[in-house]
Write an enzyme that holds these catalytic residues in place. Structure first.
Site, PDB file in Angstrom:
ATOM      1  CG  ASP A   1      48.547  10.649  35.377  1.00  0.00           C
ATOM      2  OD1 ASP A   1      48.615  10.554  36.615  1.00  0.00           O
ATOM      3  OD2 ASP A   1      47.513  10.387  34.718  1.00  0.00           O
TER       4      ASP A   1
ATOM      5  CE1 TYR B   1      41.318   6.261  34.665  1.00  0.00           C
ATOM      6  CE2 TYR B   1      41.186   8.439  33.681  1.00  0.00           C
ATOM      7  CZ  TYR B   1      40.626   7.434  34.431  1.00  0.00           C
ATOM      8  OH  TYR B   1      39.372   7.601  34.947  1.00  0.00           O
TER       9      TYR B   1
ATOM     10  NE  ARG C   1      34.134  30.744  37.444  1.00  0.00           N
ATOM     11  CZ  ARG C   1      34.315  32.008  37.037  1.00  0.00           C
ATOM     12  NH1 ARG C   1      35.518  32.453  36.722  1.00  0.00           N
ATOM     13  NH2 ARG C   1      33.286  32.829  36.931  1.00  0.00           N
TER      14      ARG C   1
ATOM     15  CE  LYS D   1      41.367   7.624  40.350  1.00  0.00           C
ATOM     16  NZ  LYS D   1      42.033   7.744  39.062  1.00  0.00           N
TER      17      LYS D   1
HETATM   18  C1  LIG Z   1      41.801   8.310  37.776  1.00  0.00           C
HETATM   19  C2  LIG Z   1      42.923   8.729  36.938  1.00  0.00           C
HETATM   20  C3  LIG Z   1      42.855   9.905  36.183  1.00  0.00           C
HETATM   21  C4  LIG Z   1      41.615  10.774  36.134  1.00  0.00           C
HETATM   22  O1  LIG Z   1      41.323  11.384  37.366  1.00  0.00           O
HETATM   23  P1  LIG Z   1      39.837  11.675  37.896  1.00  0.00           P
HETATM   24  O2  LIG Z   1      40.085  12.233  39.248  1.00  0.00           O
HETATM   25  O3  LIG Z   1      39.095  10.376  37.889  1.00  0.00           O
HETATM   26  O4  LIG Z   1      39.223  12.649  36.953  1.00  0.00           O
HETATM   27  C5  LIG Z   1      43.971  10.268  35.439  1.00  0.00           C
HETATM   28  N1  LIG Z   1      45.088   9.496  35.435  1.00  0.00           N
HETATM   29  C6  LIG Z   1      45.174   8.356  36.144  1.00  0.00           C
HETATM   30  C7  LIG Z   1      46.434   7.543  36.091  1.00  0.00           C
HETATM   31  C8  LIG Z   1      44.090   7.934  36.910  1.00  0.00           C
HETATM   32  O5  LIG Z   1      44.193   6.784  37.591  1.00  0.00           O
END
Ligand SMILES: *Cc1c(COP(=O)(O)O)cnc(C)c1O
Length: 381
Positions: free
Chosen positions: A170, A98, A46, A195
């Protein structure tokens, strides 16, 4: 080292025991100590795991940051970042973000006493007007999801510095191949690694990249104490995915450009949201802070209604109807009922997100096949 070389080599050493060129999957929960406290830096997975360490070092290099920390999901990363704040602290966030981030801010952390103010962050006067003496963090998402608004990272980071607050970006939509927020003054870069970074729709993971040593310690404390850490198998898959990030992004951008222009010239299409258009309000800022415009495009139909959008969504074949984005295969989504359903309709509409909006994640298939697929679906509307 150039970005394309870093994807393959940064932070990655051949395995010291065997010379294996690929980072081994250290599938272990614990590590043997020769006497209590005497170990090679690993005690429990962890806290640290060598496969994860290699990935973290690679990600830090990709974002021109000193440190990176991985979390089990992108939301795990958001959770870790907000937990370094205290009740009473305020966060200024973009209002077009998001849905999951909006949800954790308003439903999880607001009840615990952290205040979130949502403003359209492309409007710098609105950002400044929202600052109070309690503002501790600016939460930027650019390009925004799903409306592809562009926020000037350098300008927001300057406002944040004046108020002694942190700037978090982000960077999921752009990926480090197209945009490096640290270079524009951001303190932390957050990713849904799920992504573009992983890129193959087979892992969920999150990451935070940063320079400040104290901040890294606080965040690492959260990572270990709260426990949202990814396993070594996923770390391996992401390391493998990253090796082609730069070539994948190049094709995503090429295909994205073609599709954006195709839609923009199509009689059955209403408005197309893509920062590569000269008429896009954020085009100049996008040109400044991004290397290219990416593979995410949103649009409305000329018959802008929920029904027409549904007709379109039922008739694509190569573009699969699914949540998520950034994988090699093309996806189509309906933000109002899918990724952004957790944002109340009135709030959604205030941000310009209509029920007829369609979002594309343009993959790396042959452009002619993608266009033919869209043409057929548009004919059904
Ligand atoms: C998908 C996404 C998230 C969240 O990420 P997860 O891996 O699904 O938990 C946060 N910000 C953006 C812009 C996203 O597209």
């Amino acid at each position: 080292m150039h970005f394309n070389t870093k994807t393959l080599h940064a932070g990655i050493e051949p395995d010291p025991d065997t010379g294996a060129i690929m980072t081994p999957i250290y599938q272990t929960s614990t590590y043997v100590q020769s006497e209590p406290g005497k170990h090679k830096g690993y005690e429990y997975s962890r806290t640290h795991n060598p496969t994860r360490t290699a990935l973290q070092n690679n990600l830090a290099a990709l974002e021109n940051a000193k440190h990176a920390l991985c979390f089990s999901t992108g939301m795990g990363a958001v959770d870790g970042i907000i937990k370094i704040l205290q009740p009473g602290d305020e966060v200024i966030s973009t209002n077009d973000l998001y849905g999951g981030t909006y949800r954790i801010f308003t439903k999880v952390f607001a009840p615990l006493g952290i205040k979130f103010t949502f403003v359209p962050m492309a409007d710098l006067a609105a950002v400044k007007a929202a600052v109070t003496d309690k503002t501790k963090m600016f939460w930027v998402e650019t390009p925004t999801n799903p409306l592809l608004n562009i926020i000037d990272i350098e300008a927001v980071a300057a406002i944040a510095k004046e108020s002694n607050a942190l700037t978090v970006v982000d960077n999921t939509f752009a990926s480090p191949a197209l945009q490096n927020p640290m270079d524009w003054g951001a303190d932390m870069v957050m990713h849904s690694v799920t992504k573009y970074i992983n890129g193959h729709s087979d892992v969920v993971m999150g990451a935070v990249c940063l320079n400040d040593d104290d901040l890294k310690e606080r965040l690492e404390f959260m990572q270990n104490s709260c426990g949202a850490t990814p396993g070594p198998q996923d770390a391996f898959l992401v390391l493998r995915g990253i090796k082609t990030l730069h070539i994948r992004m190049q094709r995503h951008c090429e295909n994205g450009r073609e599709i954006a222009n195709f839609l923009n010239n199509h009689p059955k299409v209403g408005h197309v949201y893509w920062p590569g258009f000269e008429h896009h309000t954020g085009h100049e800022v996008a040109k400044k802070q991004m290397k290219d415009f990416g593979g995410m495009i949103s649009f409305t139909l000329s018959k802008d209604s929920m029904e027409s959008a549904m007709d379109f969504l039922r008739n694509t074949h190569l573009f699969s109807l699914a949540e998520s984005l950034g994988g090699v295969e093309s996806l189509v989504g309906h933000p109002a009922s899918m990724t952004h359903a957790s944002i109340p309709k009135a709030e959604r509409e205030k941000a310009g997100l209509s029920d007829g909006l369609i979002r594309l994640s343009v993959g790396i298939e042959h452009i002619d096949d993608l266009k033919a697929d869209l043409e057929a679906a548009l004919a059904a509307t």
